[in-house]
Design an enzyme around this catalytic site. Sequence first.
Site, PDB file in Angstrom:
ATOM      1  N   SER A   8       0.840  -1.199   0.000  1.00 24.02           N
ATOM      2  CA  SER A   8       0.000   0.000   0.000  1.00 24.02           C
ATOM      3  C   SER A   8       0.870   1.241   0.000  1.00 24.02           C
ATOM      4  O   SER A   8       1.633   1.475   0.950  1.00 24.02           O
ATOM      5  CB  SER A   8      -0.909   0.013   1.233  1.00 24.02           C
ATOM      6  OG  SER A   8      -1.388   1.327   1.424  1.00 24.02           O
ATOM      7  N   HIS A  33      -1.298  -1.360  -4.162  1.00 28.89           N
ATOM      8  CA  HIS A  33      -2.543  -1.004  -3.477  1.00 28.89           C
ATOM      9  C   HIS A  33      -2.560   0.508  -3.229  1.00 28.89           C
ATOM     10  O   HIS A  33      -1.635   1.062  -2.648  1.00 28.89           O
ATOM     11  CB  HIS A  33      -2.611  -1.776  -2.156  1.00 28.89           C
ATOM     12  CG  HIS A  33      -3.887  -1.614  -1.406  1.00 28.89           C
ATOM     13  ND1 HIS A  33      -4.986  -2.412  -1.629  1.00 28.89           N
ATOM     14  CD2 HIS A  33      -4.246  -0.754  -0.426  1.00 28.89           C
ATOM     15  CE1 HIS A  33      -5.967  -2.051  -0.806  1.00 28.89           C
ATOM     16  NE2 HIS A  33      -5.535  -1.031  -0.072  1.00 28.89           N
ATOM     17  N   ASP A  35      -4.650   3.635  -1.644  1.00 25.86           N
ATOM     18  CA  ASP A  35      -5.708   3.990  -0.695  1.00 25.86           C
ATOM     19  C   ASP A  35      -6.225   5.403  -0.942  1.00 25.86           C
ATOM     20  O   ASP A  35      -5.523   6.385  -0.707  1.00 25.86           O
ATOM     21  CB  ASP A  35      -5.172   3.875   0.735  1.00 25.86           C
ATOM     22  CG  ASP A  35      -5.003   2.425   1.155  1.00 25.86           C
ATOM     23  OD1 ASP A  35      -5.960   1.647   0.993  1.00 25.86           O
ATOM     24  OD2 ASP A  35      -3.919   2.068   1.648  1.00 25.86           O
ATOM     25  N   MET A  37      -8.861   8.216   0.091  1.00 29.40           N
ATOM     26  CA  MET A  37      -9.701   8.590   1.239  1.00 29.40           C
ATOM     27  C   MET A  37     -10.189  10.026   1.095  1.00 29.40           C
ATOM     28  O   MET A  37      -9.437  10.889   0.648  1.00 29.40           O
ATOM     29  CB  MET A  37      -8.892   8.477   2.531  1.00 29.40           C
ATOM     30  CG  MET A  37      -8.276   7.109   2.740  1.00 29.40           C
ATOM     31  SD  MET A  37      -7.478   6.995   4.340  1.00 29.40           S
ATOM     32  CE  MET A  37      -6.737   5.360   4.214  1.00 29.40           C
ATOM     33  N   HIS A  66      -8.316   1.241  -3.865  1.00 26.45           N
ATOM     34  CA  HIS A  66      -9.244   1.021  -2.748  1.00 26.45           C
ATOM     35  C   HIS A  66      -9.940   2.338  -2.408  1.00 26.45           C
ATOM     36  O   HIS A  66      -9.334   3.236  -1.835  1.00 26.45           O
ATOM     37  CB  HIS A  66      -8.414   0.495  -1.555  1.00 26.45           C
ATOM     38  CG  HIS A  66      -9.207   0.198  -0.333  1.00 26.45           C
ATOM     39  ND1 HIS A  66      -8.609  -0.109   0.883  1.00 26.45           N
ATOM     40  CD2 HIS A  66     -10.556   0.148  -0.105  1.00 26.45           C
ATOM     41  CE1 HIS A  66      -9.555  -0.327   1.785  1.00 26.45           C
ATOM     42  NE2 HIS A  66     -10.733  -0.167   1.224  1.00 26.45           N
ATOM     43  N   MET A  68     -12.080   4.517  -0.357  1.00 25.02           N
ATOM     44  CA  MET A  68     -12.710   4.730   0.954  1.00 25.02           C
ATOM     45  C   MET A  68     -13.348   6.113   0.916  1.00 25.02           C
ATOM     46  O   MET A  68     -12.893   7.061   1.553  1.00 25.02           O
ATOM     47  CB  MET A  68     -11.657   4.604   2.063  1.00 25.02           C
ATOM     48  CG  MET A  68     -11.219   3.153   2.278  1.00 25.02           C
ATOM     49  SD  MET A  68      -9.617   3.019   3.078  1.00 25.02           S
ATOM     50  CE  MET A  68      -8.559   3.268   1.652  1.00 25.02           C
ATOM     51  N   MET A 139     -11.609  -5.878   5.449  1.00 25.99           N
ATOM     52  CA  MET A 139     -10.820  -4.933   6.253  1.00 25.99           C
ATOM     53  C   MET A 139     -10.497  -5.559   7.610  1.00 25.99           C
ATOM     54  O   MET A 139     -11.394  -6.027   8.309  1.00 25.99           O
ATOM     55  CB  MET A 139     -11.588  -3.628   6.491  1.00 25.99           C
ATOM     56  CG  MET A 139     -11.717  -2.699   5.298  1.00 25.99           C
ATOM     57  SD  MET A 139     -10.168  -2.262   4.469  1.00 25.99           S
ATOM     58  CE  MET A 139      -9.238  -1.469   5.791  1.00 25.99           C
ATOM     59  N   ASP A 172      -6.822  -6.518   4.253  1.00 31.66           N
ATOM     60  CA  ASP A 172      -6.160  -5.211   4.276  1.00 31.66           C
ATOM     61  C   ASP A 172      -6.176  -4.623   5.679  1.00 31.66           C
ATOM     62  O   ASP A 172      -7.250  -4.392   6.241  1.00 31.66           O
ATOM     63  CB  ASP A 172      -6.903  -4.285   3.296  1.00 31.66           C
ATOM     64  CG  ASP A 172      -6.247  -2.927   3.150  1.00 31.66           C
ATOM     65  OD1 ASP A 172      -5.079  -2.768   3.541  1.00 31.66           O
ATOM     66  OD2 ASP A 172      -6.929  -2.026   2.614  1.00 31.66           O
TER      67      ASP A 172
HETATM   68  C1  DX5 Z   1      -6.363   1.448   5.787  1.00 31.00           C
HETATM   69  C2  DX5 Z   1      -5.910   1.185   4.369  1.00 31.00           C
HETATM   70  C3  DX5 Z   1      -4.843   0.134   4.323  1.00 31.00           C
HETATM   71  C4  DX5 Z   1      -3.563   0.575   4.984  1.00 31.00           C
HETATM   72  C5  DX5 Z   1      -2.705  -0.611   5.282  1.00 31.00           C
HETATM   73  O1  DX5 Z   1      -7.403   2.345   5.797  1.00 31.00           O
HETATM   74  O2  DX5 Z   1      -6.988   0.756   3.564  1.00 31.00           O
HETATM   75  O3  DX5 Z   1      -4.602  -0.269   2.991  1.00 31.00           O
HETATM   76  O4  DX5 Z   1      -2.841   1.475   4.185  1.00 31.00           O
HETATM   77  O5  DX5 Z   1      -1.629  -0.212   6.079  1.00 31.00           O
HETATM   78  P1  DX5 Z   1      -0.983  -1.188   7.166  1.00 31.00           P
HETATM   79  O6  DX5 Z   1      -0.542  -2.420   6.437  1.00 31.00           O
HETATM   80  O7  DX5 Z   1       0.143  -0.398   7.733  1.00 31.00           O
HETATM   81  O8  DX5 Z   1      -2.067  -1.499   8.175  1.00 31.00           O
HETATM   82 ZN    ZN Z   2      -6.473  -0.219   1.636  1.00 32.49          ZN
END
Ligand code: DX5
Ligand code: ZN
Length: 214
Positions: A8, A33, A35, A37, A66, A68, A139, A172
Site C-alpha cells: 500500500s 494497493h 488507498d 480517502m 481502494h 474509501m 478490512m 487489508d
Molecule cells: C487502511 C488502508 C490500508 C492501509 C494498510 O485504511 O486501507 O490499505 O494502508 O496499512 P498497514 O498495512 O500499515 O495497516
Molecule cells: Zn487499503
Amino acid sequence: MRIKIAPSVLSADFSKLGAELKKVERAGADLIHVDVMDGHFVPNITIGPVVVKYLRKATSLPLDVHLMIENPAKYVDDFVKAGSDMITVHIETLGLGELAAIAKKLKAKGVKLGISLNPATPLAKIKKTLPLVDFVLVMSVNPGFSGQAFIPGAIKKVKELRAIFKKDISVDGGINHQTAKLVRDAGANILAAGSYIFGAKNTKKAINSLRRGS
Ligand code: DX5
Ligand code: ZN
C-alpha cells in the site's frame, strides 16, 4: 491459489513515489494497493485520480485502487480513466443497484471490481453482492490510517467467506508476517500491506515473508 502481495503506497514516501514503486516491484510485489480517502467516509484525506494517473506511468504492475469515499459511483469513471486495474468500493457507501451499475461499467472496461466491508460490518451485508464482484476485500482495521493493529475478527470472516466464495479474497490492515499466516490459512490470497513492507529494511525479505511465512 497463488498468494499475491499488494504493497500500500499510503506508507510510501510521497516525495519519491516513482522510486518507491520500483523498489517494491523489484522486491516481487504483485499489485500496487492505492488507498483513496475523502475525509468523509474515513477521517483522513489521501489522494485522488491525478496521483493514480502518474502511478500508472511509473509501474507496470496492476493498480489495486481502494476507494474509501462516499458516493463512489460519482468517481469510478475518473479512476478508470486514470488507469486503475482493480477498483474496490465499500458496502457501507452504496446500495445493490448502484453496485450493479458500477459492475457493468467496469466489466465493459476490463477493470476488476471488489467489494469491501469494515470490521464492524457483518458478512451477511455483502452476500447479495458476491455474484457481481471479482473479489472481496476484508478490512482487518478500521479504514483511515496505516500502521494500526490487526483486528482478529477478520480471520473468521475470511474463513466463512472462503466456504462460499471461490474468487479472490484480499485482506487489508495490520498485515505482518504473523497475521499474514493467519489470513492465508483462513483462505485469503491477496494481502495488502503498508507499514510492514515500506517500513522494512529488506523489502524483498518482507514481501517473501508475507507470501511464504518464513
Ligand atoms: C487502511 C488502508 C490500508 C492501509 C494498510 O485504511 O486501507 O490499505 O494502508 O496499512 P498497514 O498495512 O500499515 O495497516
Ligand atoms: Zn487499503
